[in-house]
Each structure stands twice: as C-alpha cells, then as structure tokens.
Scaffold this motif. Structure first.
Motif, PDB file in Angstrom:
ATOM      1  N   LEU A   1       2.018   8.166   6.252  1.00  0.00           N
ATOM      2  CA  LEU A   1       1.163   6.749   5.887  1.00  0.00           C
ATOM      3  C   LEU A   1       1.628   5.705   6.483  1.00  0.00           C
ATOM      4  O   LEU A   1       0.848   4.766   7.289  1.00  0.00           O
ATOM      5  CB  LEU A   1       0.758   6.753   4.503  1.00  0.00           C
ATOM      6  CG  LEU A   1       0.079   5.389   4.198  1.00  0.00           C
ATOM      7  CD1 LEU A   1      -1.490   5.427   4.648  1.00  0.00           C
ATOM      8  CD2 LEU A   1       0.107   5.283   2.565  1.00  0.00           C
TER       9      LEU A   1
ATOM     10  N   GLU B   1      -6.150   3.837 -10.286  1.00  0.00           N
ATOM     11  CA  GLU B   1      -6.001   4.725  -9.194  1.00  0.00           C
ATOM     12  C   GLU B   1      -4.513   5.433  -9.315  1.00  0.00           C
ATOM     13  O   GLU B   1      -4.631   6.628  -8.872  1.00  0.00           O
ATOM     14  CB  GLU B   1      -6.120   4.099  -7.996  1.00  0.00           C
ATOM     15  CG  GLU B   1      -7.477   3.296  -7.611  1.00  0.00           C
ATOM     16  CD  GLU B   1      -8.584   4.170  -7.442  1.00  0.00           C
ATOM     17  OE1 GLU B   1      -8.281   5.037  -6.376  1.00  0.00           O
ATOM     18  OE2 GLU B   1      -9.613   4.463  -8.048  1.00  0.00           O
TER      19      GLU B   1
ATOM     20  N   LEU C   1       0.772  -1.537   0.168  1.00  0.00           N
ATOM     21  CA  LEU C   1       0.109  -0.166   0.014  1.00  0.00           C
ATOM     22  C   LEU C   1       0.710   1.351  -0.183  1.00  0.00           C
ATOM     23  O   LEU C   1       0.651   2.169  -0.745  1.00  0.00           O
ATOM     24  CB  LEU C   1      -0.902   0.046   1.094  1.00  0.00           C
ATOM     25  CG  LEU C   1      -2.277  -0.838   1.044  1.00  0.00           C
ATOM     26  CD1 LEU C   1      -3.026  -0.811   2.444  1.00  0.00           C
ATOM     27  CD2 LEU C   1      -3.018  -0.652  -0.006  1.00  0.00           C
TER      28      LEU C   1
ATOM     29  N   LEU D   1      -6.923   1.736   0.928  1.00  0.00           N
ATOM     30  CA  LEU D   1      -6.711   3.171   1.404  1.00  0.00           C
ATOM     31  C   LEU D   1      -7.390   4.128   0.569  1.00  0.00           C
ATOM     32  O   LEU D   1      -7.271   4.386  -0.759  1.00  0.00           O
ATOM     33  CB  LEU D   1      -5.191   3.486   1.021  1.00  0.00           C
ATOM     34  CG  LEU D   1      -4.487   4.535   1.089  1.00  0.00           C
ATOM     35  CD1 LEU D   1      -4.342   5.002   2.558  1.00  0.00           C
ATOM     36  CD2 LEU D   1      -3.099   4.593   0.620  1.00  0.00           C
TER      37      LEU D   1
ATOM     38  N   THR E   1       4.216   9.796   2.605  1.00  0.00           N
ATOM     39  CA  THR E   1       4.153   8.352   2.633  1.00  0.00           C
ATOM     40  C   THR E   1       4.753   7.793   3.836  1.00  0.00           C
ATOM     41  O   THR E   1       4.454   6.888   4.542  1.00  0.00           O
ATOM     42  CB  THR E   1       5.394   8.069   1.619  1.00  0.00           C
ATOM     43  OG1 THR E   1       4.770   8.636   0.231  1.00  0.00           O
ATOM     44  CG2 THR E   1       5.525   6.625   1.429  1.00  0.00           C
TER      45      THR E   1
ATOM     46  N   GLN F   1       1.791   9.268  -5.879  1.00  0.00           N
ATOM     47  CA  GLN F   1       2.060  11.012  -5.619  1.00  0.00           C
ATOM     48  C   GLN F   1       3.096  11.285  -6.602  1.00  0.00           C
ATOM     49  O   GLN F   1       2.868  12.396  -7.069  1.00  0.00           O
ATOM     50  CB  GLN F   1       2.700  10.990  -3.984  1.00  0.00           C
ATOM     51  CG  GLN F   1       1.932  10.638  -2.933  1.00  0.00           C
ATOM     52  CD  GLN F   1       0.603  11.560  -2.890  1.00  0.00           C
ATOM     53  OE1 GLN F   1       0.699  12.698  -2.696  1.00  0.00           O
ATOM     54  NE2 GLN F   1      -0.744  10.884  -2.857  1.00  0.00           N
TER      55      GLN F   1
ATOM     56  N   ASN G   1      -6.387  -0.761  -9.353  1.00  0.00           N
ATOM     57  CA  ASN G   1      -5.238   0.012  -8.857  1.00  0.00           C
ATOM     58  C   ASN G   1      -4.535   0.514  -9.752  1.00  0.00           C
ATOM     59  O   ASN G   1      -3.923   1.625  -9.623  1.00  0.00           O
ATOM     60  CB  ASN G   1      -4.395  -1.041  -8.055  1.00  0.00           C
ATOM     61  CG  ASN G   1      -4.742  -1.541  -6.833  1.00  0.00           C
ATOM     62  OD1 ASN G   1      -5.656  -0.893  -6.115  1.00  0.00           O
ATOM     63  ND2 ASN G   1      -4.658  -2.787  -6.224  1.00  0.00           N
TER      64      ASN G   1
ATOM     65  N   PHE H   1       0.970   4.339  -3.010  1.00  0.00           N
ATOM     66  CA  PHE H   1       0.589   5.574  -2.547  1.00  0.00           C
ATOM     67  C   PHE H   1       1.856   6.432  -3.104  1.00  0.00           C
ATOM     68  O   PHE H   1       1.596   7.404  -3.620  1.00  0.00           O
ATOM     69  CB  PHE H   1       0.601   5.484  -0.975  1.00  0.00           C
ATOM     70  CG  PHE H   1       0.397   6.950  -0.323  1.00  0.00           C
ATOM     71  CD1 PHE H   1      -0.972   7.675  -0.607  1.00  0.00           C
ATOM     72  CD2 PHE H   1       1.550   7.615   0.146  1.00  0.00           C
ATOM     73  CE1 PHE H   1      -0.951   8.730   0.026  1.00  0.00           C
ATOM     74  CE2 PHE H   1       1.589   9.085   0.342  1.00  0.00           C
ATOM     75  CZ  PHE H   1       0.277   9.581   0.444  1.00  0.00           C
TER      76      PHE H   1
ATOM     77  N   ASP I   1      -7.440  10.126   0.862  1.00  0.00           N
ATOM     78  CA  ASP I   1      -6.210   9.932   1.373  1.00  0.00           C
ATOM     79  C   ASP I   1      -4.880   9.874   0.565  1.00  0.00           C
ATOM     80  O   ASP I   1      -3.574  10.327   0.884  1.00  0.00           O
ATOM     81  CB  ASP I   1      -5.864   8.683   2.354  1.00  0.00           C
ATOM     82  CG  ASP I   1      -7.093   8.600   3.301  1.00  0.00           C
ATOM     83  OD1 ASP I   1      -7.315   9.518   4.111  1.00  0.00           O
ATOM     84  OD2 ASP I   1      -7.419   7.395   3.497  1.00  0.00           O
ATOM     85  N   ILE I   2      -5.231   9.748  -0.767  1.00  0.00           N
ATOM     86  CA  ILE I   2      -4.124   9.838  -1.926  1.00  0.00           C
ATOM     87  C   ILE I   2      -4.293  11.210  -2.579  1.00  0.00           C
ATOM     88  O   ILE I   2      -3.315  11.851  -2.674  1.00  0.00           O
ATOM     89  CB  ILE I   2      -4.708   8.882  -3.015  1.00  0.00           C
ATOM     90  CG1 ILE I   2      -4.557   7.131  -2.090  1.00  0.00           C
ATOM     91  CG2 ILE I   2      -3.194   8.912  -4.034  1.00  0.00           C
ATOM     92  CD1 ILE I   2      -5.092   6.310  -3.302  1.00  0.00           C
TER      93      ILE I   2
ATOM     94  N   GLY J   1      -9.847   4.422  -4.183  1.00  0.00           N
ATOM     95  CA  GLY J   1      -8.799   4.135  -3.340  1.00  0.00           C
ATOM     96  C   GLY J   1      -8.041   3.056  -3.950  1.00  0.00           C
ATOM     97  O   GLY J   1      -8.581   2.273  -4.690  1.00  0.00           O
ATOM     98  N   LEU J   2      -6.910   2.664  -3.343  1.00  0.00           N
ATOM     99  CA  LEU J   2      -6.173   1.423  -3.395  1.00  0.00           C
ATOM    100  C   LEU J   2      -6.541   0.328  -2.632  1.00  0.00           C
ATOM    101  O   LEU J   2      -7.099   0.362  -1.405  1.00  0.00           O
ATOM    102  CB  LEU J   2      -4.848   1.812  -3.251  1.00  0.00           C
ATOM    103  CG  LEU J   2      -4.117   2.653  -3.980  1.00  0.00           C
ATOM    104  CD1 LEU J   2      -2.927   3.181  -3.350  1.00  0.00           C
ATOM    105  CD2 LEU J   2      -3.938   2.242  -5.421  1.00  0.00           C
TER     106      LEU J   2
END
Length: 255
Positions: free
Chosen positions: A248, A136, A11, A213, A245, A19, A133, A15, A217-218, A192-193
């Motif tokens: 998280l 995402e 995760l 996630l 990161t 980013q 994913n 993430f 939050d991303i 989300g992931l």
C-alpha cells in the motif's frame, strides 16, 4: 506522490491497524487442538443464528464475486432512482452485522450488539470522520471472521487475483467503480478509510481534498491473511499483513 506525507503515513498506519485488529478478531474464532484448527460459531443474535454459508472454498470464490457484481448492480439502481435513504438503511444493516461479529469476539453478545448498533447508526446517520474511521478498523475483522473459514490460502489468493483484474477493469475501462465511489461520497456513506486535507490548486488558492482507501482494499487482504493465520499461525499472518502494508505504501508513493 498521491497525497501529502502526513496523509499517506496516516492512511498506512490505519490500514495496518485494521489488519492487525482483524487478525485478532479472526483468531478469537479459531479453536486450536491436537487435531488441528476448527472454527467457532458466530454467537446468535436475539435467538437468531448467524450461519456461515455452506460452501466449498471454490464455491466461495463465485459467491463473493457474484455478491460484488449483484451489489454493484443494486447500487446503480439506487443511484438511478435516487434512493439515498434505502442505501443508508442497507449499508447500516451490513455495518451493524459486521461490527456485531467483530465485538462478539471480545464481549458478551448483548454488549457486542449494543456497541455495534451505536457505532453503526452513528456512522451512517450522524457521520463524522473520527467515528467513521473508528468503526472501519473493526468492520473488516467481522467480515473476515464470517468468510475466512470458507476459504483456503490457495482459493483466497485466487480470489485476490480475480478481484485485482476486476478492479482494474472497473476503474480504467468501464469506470463504473468511479461512479459508485462518487455516489457513496455524495451520500456521505461509504466503505473505507477517509482523511481530509487542504490541497493547493495554485500558490494562493487551496481546496478541500479527500484521501480515500476503499473498503475492498482493506477487507480482501485481511481475508487472505486470515487464511494464512488458520493454516500457518500468527507469525506468518502478521508477515502477510506487513507485506500488504508495504505494498500500500509503495502504491501511494508512486500513485
């Protein structure tokens, strides 16, 4: 620890990838000159212009918070009337738009739209975890490219603070965020992931467990790092992304 090590690391890596990809997309819409930085327009789609809202940074805060509240209310109405198909259509349109903006940073508009259409329809109506994913990783870059030009570093920070307070209230007090997440999970369409794994109930029994996630939050940390990118350059923005990161990772470890 909230999830097993392998899931936690996975995760966190996804993430960070979202980013960094998002910053790359945002950077494609930035124009650098001796006078400073400016923002390129989003390429039109089939002759239709995609305009950013004409808002000041302060107004943008209220615009985004208001959109979240109205969107949550609309989803509750869909839950009330069990309109899963309408939810999927609405979600698909939003995804296709964000993916189009993301891919238009790298490809010609027609090619970007075809890729966005395929990924968007596949994600919503023919879901699998890999396609989910993959899309995402790009969605939030497109979303940030739309809204980052409307914010400053200061207003983006204030927006994060307001959303953190709202998130705490929505999860621990009103608990309506949990109901929204459950509806999205049941409809197999969510932002989300996602990572699934086997969790042990006892020494002899296992059950399927889903690590999620959320999209906010991303996306919202990316909005902040995007404003840093425009104000202070790539190095500062990457440092912010690495800090998010690390944050998280800490939350997943102590959750």
């Amino acid at each position: 620890m909230k999830h097993p090590w392998a899931i936690t690391v996975s995760l966190v890596i996804l993430f960070l990838a979202a980013q960094l990809l998002g910053l790359s997309i945002i950077n494609k819409y930035l124009q650098y000159s001796e006078e400073g930085v400016s923002w390129e327009k989003i390429p039109s789609l089939g002759g239709v212009e995609i305009e950013r809202p004409d808002l000041t940074p302060s107004q943008t805060i209220f615009y985004i918070v208001g959109a979240i509240l109205i969107g949550s209310l609309l989803i509750f109405l869909l839950i009330r009337f069990r309109s899963v198909l309408l939810w999927k259509l609405w979600f698909a349109l939003a995804i296709i738009l964000c993916l189009y903006i993301a891919f238009a940073a790298f490809f010609m508009p027609k090619i970007a739209f075809v890729i966005a259409l395929i990924l968007g329809i596949g994600k919503v109506f023919f879901p699998n975890r890999y396609l989910h994913n993959l899309s995402e990783l790009f969605i939030y870059g497109g979303l940030a490219a739309l809204f980052t030009p409307l914010l400053t570093v200061q207003t983006a920070f204030l927006l994060l603070l307001i959303l953190a307070i709202y998130d705490f209230y929505a999860v621990f007090k009103s608990k309506h965020m949990i109901a929204l997440a459950q509806f999205q999970t049941k409809s197999k369409v969510c932002a989300g992931l996602l990572k699934s794994y086997k969790g042990k109930v006892s020494a002899k029994k296992e059950t399927g467990t889903l690590a999620v996630l959320g999209g906010g939050d991303i996306g919202f940390p990316l909005l902040f790092s995007g404003t840093v990118l425009a104000a202070s350059g790539s190095l500062a923005a990457v440092i912010v992304a690495l800090g998010a990161t690390l944050g998280l990772l800490v939350l997943l470890l102590i959750g």
